[in-house]
Design an enzyme around this catalytic site. Sequence first.
Site, short mmCIF file in Angstrom:
data_model
loop_
_atom_site.label_atom_id
_atom_site.label_comp_id
_atom_site.label_asym_id
_atom_site.label_seq_id
_atom_site.Cartn_x
_atom_site.Cartn_y
_atom_site.Cartn_z
N ARG A 154 17.81 -5.17 17.72
CA ARG A 154 17.62 -6.46 17.25
C ARG A 154 16.17 -6.54 17.08
O ARG A 154 15.40 -6.81 17.97
CB ARG A 154 18.27 -7.53 18.08
CG ARG A 154 17.89 -8.94 17.07
CD ARG A 154 18.62 -9.99 17.94
NE ARG A 154 20.01 -10.08 17.24
CZ ARG A 154 20.83 -11.12 17.56
NH1 ARG A 154 20.34 -12.12 17.95
NH2 ARG A 154 21.86 -11.18 16.74
N HIS A 162 22.58 -8.36 8.97
CA HIS A 162 23.39 -8.27 10.12
C HIS A 162 24.98 -7.86 10.05
O HIS A 162 25.89 -8.46 9.98
CB HIS A 162 23.63 -9.79 10.66
CG HIS A 162 24.05 -10.12 11.91
ND1 HIS A 162 24.14 -9.18 12.98
CD2 HIS A 162 24.23 -11.31 12.59
CE1 HIS A 162 24.20 -9.82 13.97
NE2 HIS A 162 24.46 -11.11 14.00
N GLN A 200 27.65 -8.29 12.61
CA GLN A 200 28.57 -9.39 12.38
C GLN A 200 29.35 -9.77 11.22
O GLN A 200 30.66 -10.22 11.45
CB GLN A 200 27.38 -10.53 12.32
CG GLN A 200 27.69 -12.02 12.01
CD GLN A 200 28.35 -12.56 13.03
OE1 GLN A 200 27.65 -12.64 14.19
NE2 GLN A 200 29.56 -13.15 13.18
N ASP A 258 25.80 -20.74 8.23
CA ASP A 258 24.84 -20.41 8.99
C ASP A 258 23.92 -21.33 9.09
O ASP A 258 23.60 -22.18 8.30
CB ASP A 258 24.55 -18.91 8.71
CG ASP A 258 23.52 -18.21 9.84
OD1 ASP A 258 23.54 -18.76 10.92
OD2 ASP A 258 23.16 -16.97 9.58
N CYS A 306 28.73 -17.85 12.32
CA CYS A 306 28.56 -16.83 13.27
C CYS A 306 27.91 -17.23 14.52
O CYS A 306 27.98 -16.37 15.70
CB CYS A 306 27.74 -15.58 12.69
SG CYS A 306 25.82 -16.50 12.07
N ARG A 346 33.80 -9.81 17.42
CA ARG A 346 32.62 -8.73 17.65
C ARG A 346 33.05 -7.72 18.58
O ARG A 346 32.66 -6.65 18.30
CB ARG A 346 31.47 -9.64 18.26
CG ARG A 346 31.08 -10.86 17.30
CD ARG A 346 30.20 -10.22 15.90
NE ARG A 346 29.01 -9.60 16.32
CZ ARG A 346 27.73 -10.01 16.59
NH1 ARG A 346 27.41 -11.19 16.58
NH2 ARG A 346 26.79 -9.10 16.64
N1 CP Z 1 26.14 -14.25 15.90
C1 CP Z 1 25.23 -13.82 16.84
O1 CP Z 1 24.64 -12.48 16.24
O2 CP Z 1 24.61 -14.35 17.74
P1 CP Z 1 23.46 -13.93 18.73
O3 CP Z 1 22.17 -14.32 17.94
O4 CP Z 1 23.77 -14.67 19.95
O5 CP Z 1 23.64 -12.74 19.28
N1 NVA Z 2 20.81 -15.85 10.23
C1 NVA Z 2 20.80 -16.09 11.70
C2 NVA Z 2 21.80 -15.38 12.40
C3 NVA Z 2 21.86 -15.56 13.79
C4 NVA Z 2 23.05 -14.76 14.33
C5 NVA Z 2 19.36 -15.50 12.28
O1 NVA Z 2 18.73 -14.49 11.63
O2 NVA Z 2 18.82 -16.10 12.97
#
Ligand code: CP
Ligand code: NVA
Length: 309
Positions: free
Chosen positions: A108, A135, A138, A227, A267, A293
């Site tokens: 990440r 993502h 997800q 989101d 999400c 997930r």
């Molecule tokens: N939805 C998601 O990816 O959550 P986190 O940021 O907690 O991993």
């Molecule tokens: N769009 C959000 C998703 C988090 C899971 C972000 O990037 O923070």
Amino acid sequence: MKHFVNLKDISSKDLKKILIDAKIRKKLRKKLSTLEVDKGAPLKGKLLIQMFEKSSLRTRLSFYLAIKQLGGGTLTLKSNELHLGQGGESIADTAKILSTYGDGFMLRTDSDKKVEHFKKYLSIPVINGLSPSSHPTQVLSDVFTVEEIKKKSISKLNICWIGDSNNVLDSLIAASVKFSFNLSIGCPKKFEPGMKVRNWVKKNKKKIFIYNDPKKAVSNADVIFSDKVISLNDKVNKKKKIAYFKKFKINKKLMAHAKKDCIFLHCLPRGNEVTDEIFLGKKSHVWQQALNRVHVQKSILLYCFGKLR
Ligand code: CP
Ligand code: NVA
């Protein structure tokens, strides 16, 4: 060995195969407890190294459970505790070491370039666990959740996104092409999807529908996704951006413009883009969505390791 970086780069056939495997595996786990290993332990002895440059709750836990349930193990790194994060070691050398010790790498990051660099230097599969433009784990899991709840192919449903043009939406747009579903997007003019993703859709002979009126966007929707307005990677004036989205808040009144049996998905984590009444209400399936997930990422791991049935 296969990478899982962007839905755009993976064939529809493979994405569908992953979902079929996840469905079978989820069913077979009904009587097993959290850490019990799937029959045959298909990833026995394998180590998944996870690295987070940004916060995470769900991605971290779901990958932990996913690899454990397949018989393998995981180790989680924070980039600021490595030489890489301190600027003392290159991506190339870090990647070489990760490939020496581990069997898979989940990342990440706040840089799409970094994912590409890792991909170039790793000799083990890399999974994108969220980057500024994508993502994918997800969204593939969300396709699974939609089909599980609606009990039909997502290609027969109207999917709606209310919110920012962020990484999750980019992957949802990619999914709309790969899985051939109708996608309506409701957002302020200033925050519409960029030309790069729109041109990609055109190139693939598909269409997405963009509305600056949230009521038009949700009209006839089977599923509404949303989101946070402010993403992890956003370096904007937060107050100003949130103000732009004021009329895009998902509440009972807006949901009433969708189909009667429309469901709500998100999400997580959430901000103020949805009322508690909707988020915690009957139409919301966000907890089931989060749990899925684990199931889908198990099949993504098997795909990456070349072990998908
Ligand atoms: N939805 C998601 O990816 O959550 P986190 O940021 O907690 O991993
Ligand atoms: N769009 C959000 C998703 C988090 C899971 C972000 O990037 O923070």
